[in-house]
Design a protein around this motif. Structure first.
Motif, PDB file in Angstrom:
ATOM      1  N   ASN A   1       0.823  -1.215   0.000  1.00 26.45           N
ATOM      2  CA  ASN A   1       0.000   0.000   0.000  1.00 26.45           C
ATOM      3  C   ASN A   1       0.856   1.263   0.000  1.00 26.45           C
ATOM      4  OD1 ASN A   1      -2.223  -1.644   0.043  1.00 26.45           O
ATOM      5  ND2 ASN A   1      -2.616  -1.399   2.216  1.00 26.45           N
ATOM      6  N   GLY A   2       1.917   1.277  -0.797  1.00 25.85           N
ATOM      7  CA  GLY A   2       2.769   2.448  -0.885  1.00 25.85           C
ATOM      8  C   GLY A   2       3.809   2.557   0.217  1.00 25.85           C
ATOM      9  N   LEU A   3       3.804   1.626   1.163  1.00 30.57           N
ATOM     10  CA  LEU A   3       4.772   1.653   2.262  1.00 30.57           C
ATOM     11  C   LEU A   3       5.880   0.656   1.967  1.00 30.57           C
ATOM     12  CD1 LEU A   3       2.257   1.585   5.263  1.00 30.57           C
ATOM     13  CD2 LEU A   3       3.446   3.574   4.359  1.00 30.57           C
ATOM     14  N   GLY A   4       7.121   1.071   2.171  1.00 39.48           N
ATOM     15  CA  GLY A   4       8.250   0.176   1.962  1.00 39.48           C
ATOM     16  C   GLY A   4       8.353  -0.829   3.098  1.00 39.48           C
ATOM     17  N   PRO A   5       9.049  -1.951   2.891  1.00 45.64           N
ATOM     18  CA  PRO A   5       9.155  -2.986   3.917  1.00 45.64           C
ATOM     19  C   PRO A   5       9.887  -2.541   5.179  1.00 45.64           C
ATOM     20  CG  PRO A   5      10.547  -3.509   2.038  1.00 45.64           C
ATOM     21  CD  PRO A   5       9.748  -2.306   1.667  1.00 45.64           C
ATOM     22  N   GLU A   6      10.588  -1.396   5.117  1.00 43.35           N
ATOM     23  CA  GLU A   6      11.283  -0.883   6.302  1.00 43.35           C
ATOM     24  C   GLU A   6      10.464   0.171   7.036  1.00 43.35           C
ATOM     25  OE1 GLU A   6      14.099  -2.222   7.569  1.00 43.35           O
ATOM     26  OE2 GLU A   6      13.775  -3.666   5.962  1.00 43.35           O
ATOM     27  N   ASP A   7       9.287   0.517   6.510  1.00 46.71           N
ATOM     28  CA  ASP A   7       8.447   1.540   7.125  1.00 46.71           C
ATOM     29  C   ASP A   7       7.907   1.022   8.453  1.00 46.71           C
ATOM     30  OD1 ASP A   7       6.468   3.405   7.839  1.00 46.71           O
ATOM     31  OD2 ASP A   7       6.168   3.948   5.744  1.00 46.71           O
ATOM     32  N   GLU A   8       8.102   1.789   9.499  1.00 41.20           N
ATOM     33  CA  GLU A   8       7.694   1.371  10.838  1.00 41.20           C
ATOM     34  C   GLU A   8       6.433   2.073  11.322  1.00 41.20           C
ATOM     35  OE1 GLU A   8      10.857   1.094  13.689  1.00 41.20           O
ATOM     36  OE2 GLU A   8      12.292   0.561  12.135  1.00 41.20           O
ATOM     37  N   THR A   9       5.690   2.724  10.411  1.00 39.32           N
ATOM     38  CA  THR A   9       4.460   3.409  10.785  1.00 39.32           C
ATOM     39  C   THR A   9       3.385   2.365  11.057  1.00 39.32           C
ATOM     40  OG1 THR A   9       5.079   5.201   9.293  1.00 39.32           O
ATOM     41  CG2 THR A   9       2.801   5.177  10.086  1.00 39.32           C
ATOM     42  N   PRO A  10       2.847   2.298  12.277  1.00 37.63           N
ATOM     43  CA  PRO A  10       1.828   1.287  12.606  1.00 37.63           C
ATOM     44  C   PRO A  10       0.466   1.684  12.036  1.00 37.63           C
ATOM     45  CG  PRO A  10       2.316   2.620  14.532  1.00 37.63           C
ATOM     46  CD  PRO A  10       3.215   3.095  13.436  1.00 37.63           C
ATOM     47  N   VAL A  11       0.072   1.062  10.926  1.00 37.59           N
ATOM     48  CA  VAL A  11      -1.170   1.447  10.262  1.00 37.59           C
ATOM     49  C   VAL A  11      -2.160   0.303  10.072  1.00 37.59           C
ATOM     50  CG1 VAL A  11      -0.178   3.430   9.038  1.00 37.59           C
ATOM     51  CG2 VAL A  11      -0.079   1.176   8.000  1.00 37.59           C
ATOM     52  N   PHE A  12      -1.722  -0.931  10.113  1.00 34.70           N
ATOM     53  CA  PHE A  12      -2.596  -2.058   9.797  1.00 34.70           C
ATOM     54  C   PHE A  12      -3.177  -2.692  11.054  1.00 34.70           C
ATOM     55  CE2 PHE A  12       0.817  -2.131   6.499  1.00 34.70           C
ATOM     56  CZ  PHE A  12       0.052  -1.662   5.441  1.00 34.70           C
ATOM     57  N   VAL A  13      -4.513  -2.888  11.058  1.00 36.70           N
ATOM     58  CA  VAL A  13      -5.138  -3.645  12.142  1.00 36.70           C
ATOM     59  C   VAL A  13      -4.787  -5.110  11.923  1.00 36.70           C
ATOM     60  CG1 VAL A  13      -6.998  -1.974  12.512  1.00 36.70           C
ATOM     61  CG2 VAL A  13      -7.312  -3.848  10.874  1.00 36.70           C
ATOM     62  N   ILE A  14      -5.032  -5.935  12.899  1.00 38.93           N
ATOM     63  CA  ILE A  14      -4.580  -7.323  12.850  1.00 38.93           C
ATOM     64  C   ILE A  14      -5.169  -8.091  11.675  1.00 38.93           C
ATOM     65  CG2 ILE A  14      -6.337  -8.163  14.465  1.00 38.93           C
ATOM     66  CD1 ILE A  14      -4.063 -10.026  15.584  1.00 38.93           C
ATOM     67  N   SER A  15      -6.425  -7.853  11.338  1.00 38.62           N
ATOM     68  CA  SER A  15      -7.043  -8.599  10.231  1.00 38.62           C
ATOM     69  C   SER A  15      -6.376  -8.250   8.900  1.00 38.62           C
ATOM     70  CB  SER A  15      -8.547  -8.316  10.167  1.00 38.62           C
ATOM     71  OG  SER A  15      -8.783  -6.932   9.969  1.00 38.62           O
ATOM     72  N   VAL A  16      -6.044  -6.985   8.694  1.00 38.29           N
ATOM     73  CA  VAL A  16      -5.385  -6.564   7.453  1.00 38.29           C
ATOM     74  C   VAL A  16      -3.956  -7.092   7.417  1.00 38.29           C
ATOM     75  CG1 VAL A  16      -4.598  -4.574   6.118  1.00 38.29           C
ATOM     76  CG2 VAL A  16      -6.847  -4.524   7.213  1.00 38.29           C
ATOM     77  N   ALA A  17      -3.247  -6.995   8.529  1.00 37.08           N
ATOM     78  CA  ALA A  17      -1.874  -7.508   8.593  1.00 37.08           C
ATOM     79  C   ALA A  17      -1.848  -9.009   8.330  1.00 37.08           C
ATOM     80  CB  ALA A  17      -1.251  -7.188   9.941  1.00 37.08           C
ATOM     81  N   ALA A  18      -2.812  -9.725   8.888  1.00 34.18           N
ATOM     82  CA  ALA A  18      -2.884 -11.173   8.669  1.00 34.18           C
ATOM     83  C   ALA A  18      -3.116 -11.479   7.192  1.00 34.18           C
ATOM     84  CB  ALA A  18      -3.998 -11.773   9.521  1.00 34.18           C
ATOM     85  N   GLN A  19      -4.000 -10.732   6.575  1.00 32.42           N
ATOM     86  CA  GLN A  19      -4.272 -10.937   5.154  1.00 32.42           C
ATOM     87  C   GLN A  19      -3.035 -10.626   4.313  1.00 32.42           C
ATOM     88  OE1 GLN A  19      -7.381  -8.467   3.604  1.00 32.42           O
ATOM     89  NE2 GLN A  19      -7.648  -9.725   1.771  1.00 32.42           N
ATOM     90  N   LEU A  20      -2.356  -9.521   4.606  1.00 28.18           N
ATOM     91  CA  LEU A  20      -1.153  -9.152   3.863  1.00 28.18           C
ATOM     92  C   LEU A  20      -0.040 -10.182   4.029  1.00 28.18           C
ATOM     93  CD1 LEU A  20      -1.049  -5.315   4.620  1.00 28.18           C
ATOM     94  CD2 LEU A  20      -1.509  -6.383   2.392  1.00 28.18           C
ATOM     95  N   ALA A  21       0.037 -10.788   5.215  1.00 29.41           N
ATOM     96  CA  ALA A  21       1.091 -11.773   5.487  1.00 29.41           C
ATOM     97  C   ALA A  21       0.689 -13.178   5.047  1.00 29.41           C
ATOM     98  CB  ALA A  21       1.426 -11.769   6.975  1.00 29.41           C
ATOM     99  N   GLY A  22      -0.592 -13.351   4.679  1.00 30.57           N
ATOM    100  CA  GLY A  22      -1.065 -14.673   4.267  1.00 30.57           C
ATOM    101  C   GLY A  22      -1.216 -15.624   5.440  1.00 30.57           C
ATOM    102  N   MET A  23      -1.637 -15.103   6.587  1.00 33.67           N
ATOM    103  CA  MET A  23      -1.777 -15.899   7.804  1.00 33.67           C
ATOM    104  C   MET A  23      -3.147 -15.666   8.425  1.00 33.67           C
ATOM    105  SD  MET A  23       1.773 -15.034   9.722  1.00 33.67           S
ATOM    106  CE  MET A  23       3.340 -15.400   9.024  1.00 33.67           C
TER     107      MET A  23
END
Length: 155
Positions: free
Chosen positions: A4-26
């Protein structure tokens, strides 16, 4: 890979757990388990909700890869991540010390620079001649550097 436009080193906490799980495939429960184990610790909101950064998601993917593709246990993964964090901290310290050394070296007034025909800067030690660059090089000598003596106290 950018999320979503954020690099893999970006440390800005923006994703709720459901979105993070979906992005990580878990599954979200897996993320909660990893949080309890300290493998991936997201930022917490004032209400206690988890917020994941792009860096957290990248780390979740790495944990999954190590577990599934490499067959590493969760304890082994924790050790690997701890060692990677330690190496990262050591690299930062080396960079910090290198910068401090360079700053002290510049403050000593004993550095000489040559500029080549392509505009590159070459750092030399006092008394060292610049390499032959195929053209005349501009050399700036430090006026405060000790000069060699020629005869009985003359410069």
């Amino acid at each position: 890979m950018a999320i979503n436009g954020l690099g893999p080193e970006d440390e800005t906490p923006v994703f709720v757990i459901s979105v993070a799980a979906q992005l990580a495939g878990m599954h979200a429960q897996t993320l909660r388990q990893y949080d309890r184990l300290g493998l991936v610790t997201p930022t917490r909101t004032p209400g206690g909700g988890r917020r994941y950064s792009a860096r957290d998601v990248a780390r979740l993917r790495e944990v999954q890869r190590l577990s599934q593709e490499e067959g590493v246990s969760l304890a082994g993964i924790q050790r690997i991540l701890d060692l990677e964090n330690h190496v990262e901290a050591l690299r930062a310290r080396v960079e910090e010390l290198t910068f401090a050394f360079q700053r002290a070296e510049m403050a000593s007034g004993r550095r000489v620079f040559a500029v080549g025909s392509a505009g590159e800067t070459i750092v030399l030690r006092p008394g060292e001649r610049p390499p032959h660059l195929g053209s005349q090089a501009l050399v700036r000598w430090d006026p405060f550097a000790p000069r060699p003596r020629t005869r009985a106290g003359q410069r």
